[in-house]
Design a protein around this motif. Sequence first.
Motif, PDB file in Angstrom:
ATOM      1  N   VAL A  18       0.840  -1.205   0.000  1.00 20.01           N
ATOM      2  CA  VAL A  18       0.000   0.000   0.000  1.00 20.01           C
ATOM      3  C   VAL A  18       0.871   1.248   0.000  1.00 20.01           C
ATOM      4  O   VAL A  18       0.592   2.216  -0.712  1.00 20.01           O
ATOM      5  CB  VAL A  18      -0.966  -0.009   1.206  1.00 20.01           C
ATOM      6  N   LEU A  19       1.945   1.242   0.781  1.00 22.78           N
ATOM      7  CA  LEU A  19       2.857   2.386   0.791  1.00 22.78           C
ATOM      8  C   LEU A  19       3.478   2.612  -0.579  1.00 22.78           C
ATOM      9  O   LEU A  19       3.600   3.749  -1.030  1.00 22.78           O
ATOM     10  CB  LEU A  19       3.944   2.191   1.850  1.00 22.78           C
ATOM     11  N   GLY A  20       3.852   1.538  -1.253  1.00 21.07           N
ATOM     12  CA  GLY A  20       4.400   1.663  -2.599  1.00 21.07           C
ATOM     13  C   GLY A  20       3.385   2.224  -3.587  1.00 21.07           C
ATOM     14  O   GLY A  20       3.716   3.069  -4.421  1.00 21.07           O
ATOM     15  N   LEU A  21       2.142   1.769  -3.483  1.00 20.77           N
ATOM     16  CA  LEU A  21       1.093   2.288  -4.369  1.00 20.77           C
ATOM     17  C   LEU A  21       0.813   3.759  -4.099  1.00 20.77           C
ATOM     18  O   LEU A  21       0.629   4.544  -5.034  1.00 20.77           O
ATOM     19  CB  LEU A  21      -0.178   1.466  -4.207  1.00 20.77           C
ATOM     20  N   VAL A  22       0.767   4.132  -2.829  1.00 20.10           N
ATOM     21  CA  VAL A  22       0.544   5.538  -2.478  1.00 20.10           C
ATOM     22  C   VAL A  22       1.689   6.397  -3.002  1.00 20.10           C
ATOM     23  O   VAL A  22       1.464   7.487  -3.548  1.00 20.10           O
ATOM     24  CB  VAL A  22       0.381   5.698  -0.947  1.00 20.10           C
ATOM     25  N   SER A  23       2.911   5.907  -2.891  1.00 16.86           N
ATOM     26  CA  SER A  23       4.063   6.652  -3.410  1.00 16.86           C
ATOM     27  C   SER A  23       4.017   6.777  -4.928  1.00 16.86           C
ATOM     28  O   SER A  23       4.356   7.838  -5.478  1.00 16.86           O
ATOM     29  CB  SER A  23       5.363   5.961  -2.989  1.00 16.86           C
ATOM     30  N   ALA A  24       3.580   5.705  -5.594  1.00 16.72           N
ATOM     31  CA  ALA A  24       3.477   5.755  -7.052  1.00 16.72           C
ATOM     32  C   ALA A  24       2.410   6.749  -7.496  1.00 16.72           C
ATOM     33  O   ALA A  24       2.620   7.520  -8.437  1.00 16.72           O
ATOM     34  CB  ALA A  24       3.170   4.360  -7.595  1.00 16.72           C
ATOM     35  N   VAL A  25       1.277   6.757  -6.821  1.00 18.46           N
ATOM     36  CA  VAL A  25       0.212   7.714  -7.148  1.00 18.46           C
ATOM     37  C   VAL A  25       0.696   9.134  -6.891  1.00 18.46           C
ATOM     38  O   VAL A  25       0.457  10.052  -7.690  1.00 18.46           O
ATOM     39  CB  VAL A  25      -1.067   7.395  -6.335  1.00 18.46           C
ATOM     40  N   GLN A  48      -5.807  21.230  -5.444  1.00 22.59           N
ATOM     41  CA  GLN A  48      -5.694  19.851  -5.912  1.00 22.59           C
ATOM     42  C   GLN A  48      -4.403  19.214  -5.393  1.00 22.59           C
ATOM     43  O   GLN A  48      -4.391  18.056  -4.976  1.00 22.59           O
ATOM     44  CB  GLN A  48      -5.718  19.804  -7.436  1.00 22.59           C
ATOM     45  N   GLN A  49      -3.321  19.985  -5.420  1.00 25.18           N
ATOM     46  CA  GLN A  49      -2.046  19.504  -4.870  1.00 25.18           C
ATOM     47  C   GLN A  49      -2.185  19.196  -3.385  1.00 25.18           C
ATOM     48  O   GLN A  49      -1.727  18.156  -2.899  1.00 25.18           O
ATOM     49  CB  GLN A  49      -0.941  20.551  -5.090  1.00 25.18           C
ATOM     50  N   LEU A  50      -2.814  20.135  -2.664  1.00 26.29           N
ATOM     51  CA  LEU A  50      -2.998  19.959  -1.221  1.00 26.29           C
ATOM     52  C   LEU A  50      -3.860  18.741  -0.924  1.00 26.29           C
ATOM     53  O   LEU A  50      -3.554  17.953  -0.014  1.00 26.29           O
ATOM     54  CB  LEU A  50      -3.617  21.220  -0.616  1.00 26.29           C
ATOM     55  N   THR A  51      -4.921  18.543  -1.684  1.00 26.65           N
ATOM     56  CA  THR A  51      -5.793  17.381  -1.496  1.00 26.65           C
ATOM     57  C   THR A  51      -5.031  16.091  -1.762  1.00 26.65           C
ATOM     58  O   THR A  51      -5.184  15.105  -1.019  1.00 26.65           O
ATOM     59  CB  THR A  51      -7.018  17.477  -2.423  1.00 26.65           C
ATOM     60  N   LEU A  52      -4.218  16.084  -2.800  1.00 27.46           N
ATOM     61  CA  LEU A  52      -3.412  14.898  -3.109  1.00 27.46           C
ATOM     62  C   LEU A  52      -2.469  14.571  -1.959  1.00 27.46           C
ATOM     63  O   LEU A  52      -2.373  13.417  -1.537  1.00 27.46           O
ATOM     64  CB  LEU A  52      -2.624  15.117  -4.406  1.00 27.46           C
ATOM     65  N   TRP A  53      -1.781  15.585  -1.425  1.00 25.37           N
ATOM     66  CA  TRP A  53      -0.857  15.371  -0.310  1.00 25.37           C
ATOM     67  C   TRP A  53      -1.588  14.868   0.930  1.00 25.37           C
ATOM     68  O   TRP A  53      -1.118  13.952   1.605  1.00 25.37           O
ATOM     69  CB  TRP A  53      -0.111  16.663   0.020  1.00 25.37           C
ATOM     70  N   VAL A  54      -2.735  15.446   1.228  1.00 27.87           N
ATOM     71  CA  VAL A  54      -3.479  15.043   2.432  1.00 27.87           C
ATOM     72  C   VAL A  54      -4.002  13.616   2.290  1.00 27.87           C
ATOM     73  O   VAL A  54      -3.882  12.809   3.223  1.00 27.87           O
ATOM     74  CB  VAL A  54      -4.629  16.042   2.715  1.00 27.87           C
ATOM     75  N   VAL A  55      -4.575  13.284   1.141  1.00 28.64           N
ATOM     76  CA  VAL A  55      -5.118  11.937   0.944  1.00 28.64           C
ATOM     77  C   VAL A  55      -4.005  10.897   0.974  1.00 28.64           C
ATOM     78  O   VAL A  55      -4.126   9.855   1.632  1.00 28.64           O
ATOM     79  CB  VAL A  55      -5.923  11.867  -0.377  1.00 28.64           C
ATOM     80  N   CYS A  56      -2.900  11.168   0.287  1.00 28.54           N
ATOM     81  CA  CYS A  56      -1.775  10.209   0.286  1.00 28.54           C
ATOM     82  C   CYS A  56      -1.156  10.079   1.674  1.00 28.54           C
ATOM     83  O   CYS A  56      -0.802   8.973   2.103  1.00 28.54           O
ATOM     84  CB  CYS A  56      -0.732  10.623  -0.743  1.00 28.54           C
ATOM     85  N   GLY A  57      -1.039  11.177   2.383  1.00 32.42           N
ATOM     86  CA  GLY A  57      -0.504  11.118   3.742  1.00 32.42           C
ATOM     87  C   GLY A  57      -1.411  10.343   4.679  1.00 32.42           C
ATOM     88  O   GLY A  57      -0.942   9.554   5.508  1.00 32.42           O
ATOM     89  N   ALA A  58      -2.713  10.543   4.560  1.00 30.96           N
ATOM     90  CA  ALA A  58      -3.661   9.817   5.410  1.00 30.96           C
ATOM     91  C   ALA A  58      -3.643   8.322   5.100  1.00 30.96           C
ATOM     92  O   ALA A  58      -3.690   7.487   6.019  1.00 30.96           O
ATOM     93  CB  ALA A  58      -5.062  10.389   5.227  1.00 30.96           C
ATOM     94  N   LEU A  59      -3.582   7.977   3.822  1.00 35.02           N
ATOM     95  CA  LEU A  59      -3.512   6.559   3.446  1.00 35.02           C
ATOM     96  C   LEU A  59      -2.232   5.909   3.955  1.00 35.02           C
ATOM     97  O   LEU A  59      -2.252   4.778   4.449  1.00 35.02           O
ATOM     98  CB  LEU A  59      -3.625   6.402   1.935  1.00 35.02           C
ATOM     99  N   ALA A  60      -1.118   6.610   3.823  1.00 40.09           N
ATOM    100  CA  ALA A  60       0.151   6.075   4.320  1.00 40.09           C
ATOM    101  C   ALA A  60       0.114   5.916   5.836  1.00 40.09           C
ATOM    102  O   ALA A  60       0.622   4.927   6.383  1.00 40.09           O
ATOM    103  CB  ALA A  60       1.309   6.976   3.907  1.00 40.09           C
ATOM    104  N   PHE A  61      -0.498   6.867   6.535  1.00 42.29           N
ATOM    105  CA  PHE A  61      -0.585   6.785   7.998  1.00 42.29           C
ATOM    106  C   PHE A  61      -1.461   5.618   8.428  1.00 42.29           C
ATOM    107  O   PHE A  61      -1.076   4.825   9.288  1.00 42.29           O
ATOM    108  CB  PHE A  61      -1.135   8.102   8.559  1.00 42.29           C
ATOM    109  N   LEU A  62      -2.634   5.498   7.827  1.00 43.42           N
ATOM    110  CA  LEU A  62      -3.587   4.466   8.251  1.00 43.42           C
ATOM    111  C   LEU A  62      -3.182   3.060   7.841  1.00 43.42           C
ATOM    112  O   LEU A  62      -3.361   2.107   8.601  1.00 43.42           O
ATOM    113  CB  LEU A  62      -4.977   4.766   7.675  1.00 43.42           C
TER     114      LEU A  62
END
Length: 142
Positions: free
Chosen positions: A25-32, A45-59
Motif C-alpha cells: 500500500v505504501l508503494g502504491l501511495v508513493s506511485a500515485v 488539488q495539490q494539497l488534497t493529493l498530499w493530504v489523501v496520500c498522507g492519510a492513506l500512508a498513515f492508516l
Amino acid sequence: MSFYTEQRLAKLRPRASQMFLPTLVLGLVSAVMSAFAGRLTEQWQQLTLWVVCGALAFLFWLLPLLRYLSTFIEVTTTRVIVRSGLMGQHRQEISLSKIRDVEIGKGRVINLILDGQEVVEVKGVPRHKLVALEIDRLAASI
C-alpha cells in the motif's frame, strides 16, 4: 543463600510477512503521489493529493508498522510474556507453573491452557511448533 534470577530465553516477533500488504500500500501511495504531483494545476488539488496520500500512508502503513513493532512473545525461565496491540497496550504475563498444557492450533496459533481451564492464544509466532515444544518443556520442568 541462593537467589534465582530470571533469564530471557527468547524474544520473538510475529512473522514479517504480516507487513507485506502495508508495504505494498505504501508503494502504491508513493506511485500515485509521484504520478500526479506535477500534473495537477490548482493548489487545492495539490494539497488534497498530499493530504489523501498522507492519510492513506498513515492508516495503512504506519499504524500496522507500530502494531508489528510493539508485538512480541518473550519466554523466560519463569514466565511467558505476551505483548500485543498498538504501542503494546495489551500485556499478559503467564507463570510457567500455571501452564497445564500447550497445544498447537490452526494457523500458527499456540494455545496455552492454564490451571483454571483458561486458554491464552498466542498468534503469529514464527517457528510456532518449536516455541510450543520449548514452552511445554519449561512448564513441565517447574
